[in-house]
Design a protein around this motif. Structure first.
Motif, PDB file in Angstrom:
ATOM      1  N   VAL A 113      50.837  37.451  35.987  1.00 60.27           N
ATOM      2  CA  VAL A 113      51.066  37.139  34.571  1.00 60.27           C
ATOM      3  C   VAL A 113      49.737  36.767  33.916  1.00 60.27           C
ATOM      4  O   VAL A 113      49.096  35.785  34.320  1.00 60.27           O
ATOM      5  N   PRO A 114      49.295  37.503  32.881  1.00 62.18           N
ATOM      6  CA  PRO A 114      47.983  37.246  32.277  1.00 62.18           C
ATOM      7  C   PRO A 114      47.873  35.898  31.568  1.00 62.18           C
ATOM      8  O   PRO A 114      46.770  35.367  31.432  1.00 62.18           O
ATOM      9  N   GLN A 115      48.997  35.346  31.101  1.00 59.46           N
ATOM     10  CA  GLN A 115      48.946  34.105  30.332  1.00 59.46           C
ATOM     11  C   GLN A 115      48.325  32.949  31.107  1.00 59.46           C
ATOM     12  O   GLN A 115      47.901  31.954  30.506  1.00 59.46           O
ATOM     13  N   ASN A 116      48.222  33.068  32.431  1.00 63.41           N
ATOM     14  CA  ASN A 116      47.732  31.960  33.255  1.00 63.41           C
ATOM     15  C   ASN A 116      46.220  31.930  33.419  1.00 63.41           C
ATOM     16  O   ASN A 116      45.699  30.980  34.020  1.00 63.41           O
ATOM     17  N   PHE A 117      45.499  32.916  32.882  1.00 63.71           N
ATOM     18  CA  PHE A 117      44.098  33.064  33.270  1.00 63.71           C
ATOM     19  C   PHE A 117      43.178  33.242  32.065  1.00 63.71           C
ATOM     20  O   PHE A 117      43.585  33.732  31.017  1.00 63.71           O
ATOM     21  N   GLU A 118      41.913  32.866  32.276  1.00 61.01           N
ATOM     22  CA  GLU A 118      40.907  32.905  31.216  1.00 61.01           C
ATOM     23  C   GLU A 118      40.137  34.219  31.193  1.00 61.01           C
ATOM     24  O   GLU A 118      39.790  34.729  30.134  1.00 61.01           O
ATOM     25  N   ARG A 119      39.839  34.749  32.359  1.00 54.24           N
ATOM     26  CA  ARG A 119      39.068  35.987  32.461  1.00 54.24           C
ATOM     27  C   ARG A 119      39.713  36.904  33.496  1.00 54.24           C
ATOM     28  O   ARG A 119      40.352  36.451  34.456  1.00 54.24           O
ATOM     29  N   PHE A 120      39.492  38.214  33.288  1.00 62.43           N
ATOM     30  CA  PHE A 120      39.981  39.241  34.198  1.00 62.43           C
ATOM     31  C   PHE A 120      38.788  40.140  34.512  1.00 62.43           C
ATOM     32  O   PHE A 120      38.415  40.995  33.713  1.00 62.43           O
ATOM     33  N   GLU A 121      38.173  39.906  35.685  1.00 66.87           N
ATOM     34  CA  GLU A 121      36.886  40.504  36.007  1.00 66.87           C
ATOM     35  C   GLU A 121      37.060  41.705  36.929  1.00 66.87           C
ATOM     36  O   GLU A 121      37.671  41.598  37.997  1.00 66.87           O
ATOM     37  N   LEU A 122      36.513  42.812  36.513  1.00 63.25           N
ATOM     38  CA  LEU A 122      36.574  44.056  37.281  1.00 63.25           C
ATOM     39  C   LEU A 122      35.207  44.335  37.892  1.00 63.25           C
ATOM     40  O   LEU A 122      34.208  44.437  37.170  1.00 63.25           O
ATOM     41  N   LEU A 123      35.171  44.443  39.214  1.00 60.82           N
ATOM     42  CA  LEU A 123      33.968  44.866  39.933  1.00 60.82           C
ATOM     43  C   LEU A 123      34.215  46.268  40.460  1.00 60.82           C
ATOM     44  O   LEU A 123      35.215  46.518  41.131  1.00 60.82           O
ATOM     45  N   LYS A 124      33.320  47.201  40.160  1.00 59.19           N
ATOM     46  CA  LYS A 124      33.497  48.590  40.568  1.00 59.19           C
ATOM     47  C   LYS A 124      32.636  48.871  41.799  1.00 59.19           C
ATOM     48  O   LYS A 124      31.453  48.559  41.821  1.00 59.19           O
ATOM     49  N   GLY A 125      33.272  49.459  42.797  1.00 57.21           N
ATOM     50  CA  GLY A 125      32.576  49.771  44.034  1.00 57.21           C
ATOM     51  C   GLY A 125      33.008  48.852  45.164  1.00 57.21           C
ATOM     52  O   GLY A 125      33.664  47.828  44.950  1.00 57.21           O
ATOM     53  N   PRO A 126      32.665  49.187  46.427  1.00 55.29           N
ATOM     54  CA  PRO A 126      33.076  48.386  47.592  1.00 55.29           C
ATOM     55  C   PRO A 126      32.625  46.940  47.463  1.00 55.29           C
ATOM     56  O   PRO A 126      31.496  46.657  47.058  1.00 55.29           O
ATOM     57  N   ASP A 127      33.503  45.996  47.821  1.00 53.54           N
ATOM     58  CA  ASP A 127      33.170  44.585  47.606  1.00 53.54           C
ATOM     59  C   ASP A 127      33.209  43.744  48.875  1.00 53.54           C
ATOM     60  O   ASP A 127      33.249  42.520  48.794  1.00 53.54           O
ATOM     61  N   THR A 128      33.212  44.364  50.055  1.00 56.34           N
ATOM     62  CA  THR A 128      33.226  43.581  51.291  1.00 56.34           C
ATOM     63  C   THR A 128      32.056  42.611  51.349  1.00 56.34           C
ATOM     64  O   THR A 128      32.211  41.451  51.732  1.00 56.34           O
ATOM     65  N   PHE A 129      30.878  43.051  50.959  1.00 56.43           N
ATOM     66  CA  PHE A 129      29.702  42.192  50.997  1.00 56.43           C
ATOM     67  C   PHE A 129      29.875  40.984  50.087  1.00 56.43           C
ATOM     68  O   PHE A 129      29.560  39.846  50.460  1.00 56.43           O
ATOM     69  N   LEU A 130      30.408  41.185  48.886  1.00 59.88           N
ATOM     70  CA  LEU A 130      30.514  40.110  47.913  1.00 59.88           C
ATOM     71  C   LEU A 130      31.698  39.190  48.171  1.00 59.88           C
ATOM     72  O   LEU A 130      31.601  37.977  47.988  1.00 59.88           O
ATOM     73  N   ASN A 131      32.836  39.749  48.604  1.00 56.31           N
ATOM     74  CA  ASN A 131      34.067  38.968  48.690  1.00 56.31           C
ATOM     75  C   ASN A 131      34.734  38.975  50.052  1.00 56.31           C
ATOM     76  O   ASN A 131      35.701  38.232  50.257  1.00 56.31           O
ATOM     77  N   GLY A 132      34.277  39.799  50.981  1.00 54.83           N
ATOM     78  CA  GLY A 132      34.907  39.869  52.288  1.00 54.83           C
ATOM     79  C   GLY A 132      36.006  40.912  52.351  1.00 54.83           C
ATOM     80  O   GLY A 132      36.404  41.505  51.354  1.00 54.83           O
ATOM     81  N   VAL A 133      36.530  41.120  53.549  1.00 57.50           N
ATOM     82  CA  VAL A 133      37.559  42.125  53.784  1.00 57.50           C
ATOM     83  C   VAL A 133      38.859  41.722  53.106  1.00 57.50           C
ATOM     84  O   VAL A 133      39.197  40.549  53.009  1.00 57.50           O
ATOM     85  N   VAL A 134      39.598  42.718  52.619  1.00 58.09           N
ATOM     86  CA  VAL A 134      40.905  42.475  52.036  1.00 58.09           C
ATOM     87  C   VAL A 134      41.966  43.202  52.852  1.00 58.09           C
ATOM     88  O   VAL A 134      41.660  43.976  53.752  1.00 58.09           O
ATOM     89  N   VAL A 135      43.230  42.945  52.535  1.00 60.83           N
ATOM     90  CA  VAL A 135      44.328  43.656  53.173  1.00 60.83           C
ATOM     91  C   VAL A 135      44.375  45.068  52.595  1.00 60.83           C
ATOM     92  O   VAL A 135      44.455  45.243  51.383  1.00 60.83           O
ATOM     93  N   GLY A 136      44.316  46.065  53.455  1.00 68.51           N
ATOM     94  CA  GLY A 136      44.325  47.429  52.932  1.00 68.51           C
ATOM     95  C   GLY A 136      42.932  47.851  52.534  1.00 68.51           C
ATOM     96  O   GLY A 136      42.045  47.971  53.371  1.00 68.51           O
ATOM     97  N   SER A 137      42.708  48.041  51.219  1.00 66.66           N
ATOM     98  CA  SER A 137      41.448  48.627  50.782  1.00 66.66           C
ATOM     99  C   SER A 137      40.991  48.047  49.452  1.00 66.66           C
ATOM    100  O   SER A 137      41.800  47.705  48.591  1.00 66.66           O
ATOM    101  N   ALA A 138      39.663  47.941  49.302  1.00 66.25           N
ATOM    102  CA  ALA A 138      39.044  47.624  48.017  1.00 66.25           C
ATOM    103  C   ALA A 138      37.792  48.476  47.879  1.00 66.25           C
ATOM    104  O   ALA A 138      36.752  48.011  47.424  1.00 66.25           O
TER     105      ALA A 138
END
Length: 688
Positions: A113-138
């Motif tokens: 639900v968007p009403q709960n948040f201040e920003r919605f940040e999109l990072l394009k490209g693989p993000d394992t280095f920045l955020n770590g492994v996720v379930v499935g794929s990023a």
């Protein structure tokens, strides 16, 4: 030559959000995981940060309604379903991977639900280095949402809304700072909506509550976020699986009910996350994060398959429960120091993410034949025959642990920034039989994923950037309905190269980027219905984005992404050179908002979303036509002498009532999805 200040922070609170372009729709920078917040011109990655004001003005009901403002993002599951599934740069990204201020696994797993948040940040490209492994794929990118924090001025805002066909909604946003120097803050958001949606006989009831607390001391900063969300959806849409060799039929009426009255889903999520950071010295800050989340989803699908050229398809009643627990911890040190003329922003961190998940899929033995133009109703399953979470055991146990080191070096008064780093990531996963509890699979994989990024400030308003990043990810799971459903494959590594140029004119900005991503790919064989890793998907593309205020009364938000995507290395070369499923030749979004000079306080807006032709099968024999959707809106502000204005909004999505197949997908969600119907939205917000 004077340069704009560089913001390189990790996990900062309200005062360190990147500034917003005039018009309030988009911020001039975003969070980069362990690298912290960075302005666009100082970032070696492609990012975009949409604001809560944009979400409110566009009357967004889900995170997907916000993210479609970027041309590299599409929704690969029906908008009229109970969940969101994204595609970023041509690769799937599931809602359960969305980050809460850099923490994975905390948010509701089906719809945010968007009403709960201040920003919605999109990072394009693989993000394992920045955020770590996720379930499935990023692989194609990731999404991070930033929770709201209490501001210096108290917040007391009530929003009343209504969407077609008959769904009223109410949202309350309250926040205040208190104590000495306003060091303590509390912000709560409550949202409830219930009623019929634009698709015939489809309804949704959703309640959401969040609370954010924070403390801002001289050296110590603390925060905590808690949330609860519960939803029920009747007659949700699902993706249609095409029959082998069938032509793609014309899309049905976007408002016709293609589900069954006995189909529906219930979801419940709650989470708590705490963070803290302490300035150990002038140059060193330590930080830590802890989080726990629980999720439950149960329901019955009217599963559509074997879709024929004339619109006939098979309906099967299936249960698809899923749920589990997520526990996350992270700790690190940030160091800011100089070695001669070179400035350093060094981060060292470690994290662990534990997941205990359960998921089941059961054919209920009901259904029959229907048609997308003249649906047929069937009797539902016998009471108590549905598969529920309490009838299955744990199916997956995973632990992701990592150690990461990153250093951003600044040369020549930060005109040249070089980011070097690597994350050592370990994935330990065990799979279990949902009925017997017997372990049926396991793997333990460790991989070092390096990354390098560079930014050259050619002028104060222009920067050139580039990056190379690798991404370790869990191997895919064979989707429900395939002959090997539930089979888990070993981890895979993806790679990206990107370069581009960014321009910032203070009031507006633009970016041009080239990227190339290589990912080992999974395909469901149309003849055998067996899912397996088969070759590689290579997505190359060019992105152009534009945002901000072109003049005092005109705002723009949009972009275009052109793809050159192919499959390579498939078994026997059967699909080599073919276009991957669901990746169009190009996508575009253009939104304009104009203030009307003759009527003070009135603004009108329009948005065009275009998606090119895309294939629904790896053999490239089944093609979805391109489509173009038009949305319009208006906003009127009524001034009040002693308070913020009362805001009235009205908009129409898919104003022309276009009937279209919006996307094709493979993997965990396979099939073609119809587009969103014409939807009328009105709302008003006022402070009290």
């Amino acid at each position: 030559m004077e340069l704009k200040p560089i913001v390189i922070e990790v996990d900062r609170q309200k005062s360190n959000l990147t500034p917003v372009y005039p018009g309030g729709q988009v911020a001039a920078g975003a969070g980069l995981g362990i690298l912290g917040n960075r302005g666009d011109l100082e970032s070696p990655f492609s990012t975009r940060a949409f604001t809560s004001q944009l979400a409110q003005d566009q009357q967004a009901r889900s995170l997907s309604d916000v993210m479609i403002n970027d041309a590299s993002v599409s929704q690969t599951f029906p908008r009229s379903s109970y969940r969101d599934v994204f595609r970023i740069r041509g690769f799937d990204y599931f809602t359960y991977n969305v980050l809460l201020d850099g923490m994975p696994g905390m948010l509701p797993k089906q719809r945010i639900v968007p009403q709960n948040f201040e920003r919605f940040e999109l990072l394009k490209g693989p993000d394992t280095f920045l955020n770590g492994v996720v379930v499935g794929s990023a692989v194609g990118g990731s999404i991070n949402v930033v929770p709201k924090r209490a501001q210096d001025e108290p917040t007391r805002r009530l929003t009343l809304g209504y969407s077609s066909d008959a769904q009223p909604s109410i949202s309350l946003d309250m926040g205040q700072r208190f104590g000495k120097d306003n060091a303590f803050g509390a912000r709560t958001n409550l949202t409830f909506r219930d009623g019929d949606l634009a698709v015939d006989d489809q309804s949704e009831r959703l309640g959401s509550a969040t609370l954010g607390l924070d403390y801002q001391g001289d050296r110590l900063r603390l925060s905590a976020d808690m949330g609860y969300q519960k939803s029920h959806t009747e007659n949700p849409d699902w993706a249609f699986r095409l029959a082998p060799g069938a032509n793609v039929p014309d899309a049905p009426d976007s408002t016709i009910n293609l589900s069954q009255d006995w189909a529906g889903f219930d979801s419940k999520d709650y989470f708590v996350a705490v963070r803290g950071e302490y300035d150990i010295s002038v140059v060193t800050t330590g930080y830590a994060k802890l989080g726990y989340a629980h999720t439950e989803t149960e329901g019955t699908i009217a599963f559509p398959s074997n879709l024929q050229s004339n619109g006939d398809f098979s309906v099967g009643g299936t249960s698809f429960p899923s749920g589990g627990n997520h526990r996350y911890a992270e700790a690190g040190l940030k160091n800011h120091f100089d070695t001669g003329p070179v400035k350093h922003d060094l981060v060292v961190a470690t994290s662990v993410w534990d997941l205990d998940l359960k998921a089941g899929f059961a054919n209920l033995g009901i259904g029959g034949s229907s048609n997308i133009y003249a649906p047929v109703a069937f009797a539902g399953p016998a009471s108590g025959s549905e598969l529920t979470l309490d009838k299955i055991g744990k199916t997956t146990e995973s632990r992701f642990t990592s150690v990461v080191v990153a250093d951003t070096l600044g040369f020549a008064d930060d005109r040249f920034l070089l980011t070097l780093g690597a994350r050592s990531q370990r994935i330990v996963t065990k799979g279990y039989n949902a009925t017997s509890g017997q372990q049926k699979s396991s793997y333990d994989e460790t991989r070092l994923t390096p990354a390098i990024g560079a930014v050259w400030r050619v002028r104060p308003d222009i920067s050139v950037y580039g990056n190379y990043a690798e991404s370790l990810q869990q191997g895919p799971s064979a989707p429900a309905g395939t002959t090997n459903a539930g089979e888990v494959f070993a981890p895979v590594v993806s790679r990206q190269v990107e370069m581009g140029i960014k321009y910032d004119a203070d009031k507006w900005a633009g970016q041009l980027a080239y990227f190339a991503i290589h990912e080992p790919t999974g395909i469901t064989d149309a003849a055998t219905n067996h899912y397996g890793l088969d070759g590689e998907q290579r997505n190359r593309g060019v992105e152009l984005t534009l945002q901000g205020e072109l003049r005092d009364d005109l705002r723009v938000l949009g972009g275009v992404t052109v793809y050159d995507a192919i499959l390579t290395g498939s078994a026997g070369g059967m699909v080599d050179g073919n276009q991957p499923i669901g990746v169009p030749d190009w996508q575009a979004v253009l939104g304009l908002e104009q203030d009307i000079a003759l009527v003070s306080g009135l603004s009108v807006s329009g948005r065009i979303i275009h998606t090119g032709e895309q294939y629904a099968d790896a053999a490239n024999m089944q093609k979805l036509p391109d489509w173009t959707r038009l949305d319009i809106g208006a906003r009127y502000e009524i001034d009040r002498p002693d308070s913020n204005p009362i805001v009235l909004r009205a908009s129409v999505e898919n104003v022309l009532g276009l009937n279209y197949w919006s996307s094709a997908s493979t993997g965990q969600v396979s099939g073609i999805s119809r587009g969103a119907p014409r939807t009328f939205l009105i709302s008003t917000s006022f402070d009290f």
